[in-house]
Scaffold this active site. Structure first.
Site, PDB file in Angstrom:
ATOM      1  N   ASP A  45       0.838  -1.209   0.000  1.00  0.00           N
ATOM      2  CA  ASP A  45       0.000   0.000   0.000  1.00  0.00           C
ATOM      3  C   ASP A  45       0.873   1.261   0.000  1.00  0.00           C
ATOM      4  O   ASP A  45       0.356   2.374  -0.076  1.00  0.00           O
ATOM      5  CB  ASP A  45      -1.005  -0.005   1.164  1.00  0.00           C
ATOM      6  CG  ASP A  45      -0.358   0.004   2.522  1.00  0.00           C
ATOM      7  OD1 ASP A  45       0.873  -0.179   2.619  1.00  0.00           O
ATOM      8  OD2 ASP A  45      -1.092   0.181   3.524  1.00  0.00           O
ATOM      9  N   LYS A 112      -1.214  -9.282   3.442  1.00  0.00           N
ATOM     10  CA  LYS A 112      -0.468  -8.774   4.597  1.00  0.00           C
ATOM     11  C   LYS A 112      -1.317  -7.775   5.365  1.00  0.00           C
ATOM     12  O   LYS A 112      -1.974  -6.932   4.758  1.00  0.00           O
ATOM     13  CB  LYS A 112       0.839  -8.129   4.125  1.00  0.00           C
ATOM     14  CG  LYS A 112       1.666  -7.496   5.248  1.00  0.00           C
ATOM     15  CD  LYS A 112       3.117  -7.280   4.838  1.00  0.00           C
ATOM     16  CE  LYS A 112       3.379  -6.076   3.974  1.00  0.00           C
ATOM     17  NZ  LYS A 112       3.023  -4.788   4.587  1.00  0.00           N
ATOM     18  N   GLU A 114      -1.289  -5.190   9.056  1.00  0.00           N
ATOM     19  CA  GLU A 114      -0.421  -4.509  10.020  1.00  0.00           C
ATOM     20  C   GLU A 114      -1.020  -4.553  11.419  1.00  0.00           C
ATOM     21  O   GLU A 114      -2.120  -4.057  11.644  1.00  0.00           O
ATOM     22  CB  GLU A 114      -0.242  -3.032   9.622  1.00  0.00           C
ATOM     23  CG  GLU A 114       0.462  -2.815   8.302  1.00  0.00           C
ATOM     24  CD  GLU A 114       0.649  -1.335   7.984  1.00  0.00           C
ATOM     25  OE1 GLU A 114       0.331  -0.477   8.824  1.00  0.00           O
ATOM     26  OE2 GLU A 114       1.124  -1.040   6.869  1.00  0.00           O
ATOM     27  N   GLU A 181       9.540  -3.973  10.494  1.00  0.00           N
ATOM     28  CA  GLU A 181       9.936  -2.681   9.925  1.00  0.00           C
ATOM     29  C   GLU A 181      10.482  -1.738  10.997  1.00  0.00           C
ATOM     30  O   GLU A 181       9.820  -1.490  12.014  1.00  0.00           O
ATOM     31  CB  GLU A 181       8.732  -2.042   9.215  1.00  0.00           C
ATOM     32  CG  GLU A 181       9.071  -0.676   8.590  1.00  0.00           C
ATOM     33  CD  GLU A 181       8.039  -0.187   7.572  1.00  0.00           C
ATOM     34  OE1 GLU A 181       7.123  -0.958   7.210  1.00  0.00           O
ATOM     35  OE2 GLU A 181       8.161   0.972   7.139  1.00  0.00           O
TER      36      GLU A 181
HETATM   37  O1  KIV Z   1       3.668  -1.090   1.554  1.00  0.00           O
HETATM   38  C1  KIV Z   1       4.847  -1.493   1.576  1.00  0.00           C
HETATM   39  O2  KIV Z   1       5.658  -1.177   0.696  1.00  0.00           O
HETATM   40  C2  KIV Z   1       5.268  -2.334   2.694  1.00  0.00           C
HETATM   41  C3  KIV Z   1       6.721  -2.697   2.784  1.00  0.00           C
HETATM   42  C4  KIV Z   1       7.526  -1.503   3.158  1.00  0.00           C
HETATM   43  C5  KIV Z   1       6.961  -3.830   3.720  1.00  0.00           C
HETATM   44  O3  KIV Z   1       4.462  -2.701   3.499  1.00  0.00           O
HETATM   45 NA    NA Z   2       2.479  -1.648   3.356  1.00  0.00          NA
END
Ligand code: KIV
Ligand code: NA
Length: 263
Positions: A45, A112, A114, A181
């Site tokens: 994102d 994914k 968060e 991260e």
């Molecule tokens: O959105 C993204 O690019 C990410 C990476 C930095 C892991 O989540």
């Molecule tokens: Na991201």
């Protein structure tokens, strides 16, 4: 070469071979990265910032993510395709499932999300329904307004302990991988040693199971702030192919990240 699968990533961790991952948002770059041996393509994102020009990832929609995922899927052959669930799209397990289905039907092979232990029920709900999940801990950009900026996380003993218990809860719930991260390198190593699942670091030290960077950062084309963990792989190279191959080589042979990229 053979298609990269979720179990294949676990096998790489077990074999002690570093995992390579870059963000990717379109078909042409997907073909290029796949050809250069990048194992995981992340439709991040971060596209809200690097493609759309927003100052955070918050404005990105599920439709945006599905559009870019479908584009990347058309260009990709063997890399594993992971897509971020955007801000506000996984508030409950049911809502997360409905939205994750849209991404999987667009071509994602895993999603994914968060956050920490509060997502355990969601991870279980998705994995039970055949949607592999990657967790994301540390600096979670969708929480920028709660974190008060893009800052290194897990620096205090209590924050580090919280991150470890979050990671264990997510793994127990079925998460297959975790992104770490902007955390101290020592914590990145502790988490990697403690967890069975692979850890993919971005500013989390050299001991993670693999490394990820945003493509616009590693190609030196993002006009915004350059984080400490970013390396411009175009430097000294004469083609994008060569820069991406240099990233793969330096992750595999543990030259990247160097001390200057770590916290
Ligand atoms: O959105 C993204 O690019 C990410 C990476 C930095 C892991 O989540
Ligand atoms: Na991201």
């Amino acid at each position: 070469s053979k298609a990269i699968t979720v179990p294949a990533l676990l096998a790489l961790k077990k074999a002690g071979e570093k995992i390579t991952m870059l963000t990717c948002y379109d078909a042409s770059f997907a073909t290029l990265m796949d050809r250069c041996g990048v194992e995981v393509l992340l439709v991040g994102d971060s596209l809200g910032m690097v493609c759309q020009g927003h100052s955070s990832t918050l404005p990105v929609s599920i439709a945006d993510m599905a559009y870019h995922t479908a584009s990347v899927a058309r260009g990709n052959r063997t890399a594993l395709l992971m897509t971020d669930m955007p801000f506000g799209s996984y508030a409950t397990p049911e809502i997360a499932f409905e939205n994750a289905v849209k991404l999987m039907q667009a071509g994602a092979q895993m999603v994914k999300i968060e956050g920490g232990a509060w997502l355990a029920d969601t991870v279980r709900f998705l994995t039970e329904r055949a949607i592999p999940v990657c967790a994301h801990l540390g600096l979670t950009p969708q929480s920028v307004h709660q974190l008060g900026g893009y800052k290194v996380q897990g620096k205090s003993d209590s924050a580090a302990a919280q991150m470890k218990s979050d990671a264990l809860a997510l793994q127990e719930a079925g998460a297959a991988i975790v992104i770490l991260e902007a955390i101290p390198a020592a914590l990145g190593k502790e988490l990697t040693d403690m967890l069975a699942m692979p850890t993919i670091g971005i500013g989390a030290g050299p001991d993670c199971s693999g490394q990820v960077l945003v493509m616009h950062d590693m190609l030196g084309v993002f006009p915004g702030h350059k984080a400490k963990f970013v390396k411009d792989f175009m430097e000294g190279q004469t083609s994008i192919d060569a820069a991406v191959r240099a990233f793969v080589t330096e992750v595999k042979n543990k030259a990247f990240p160097a001390a200057e990229h770590c916290f």
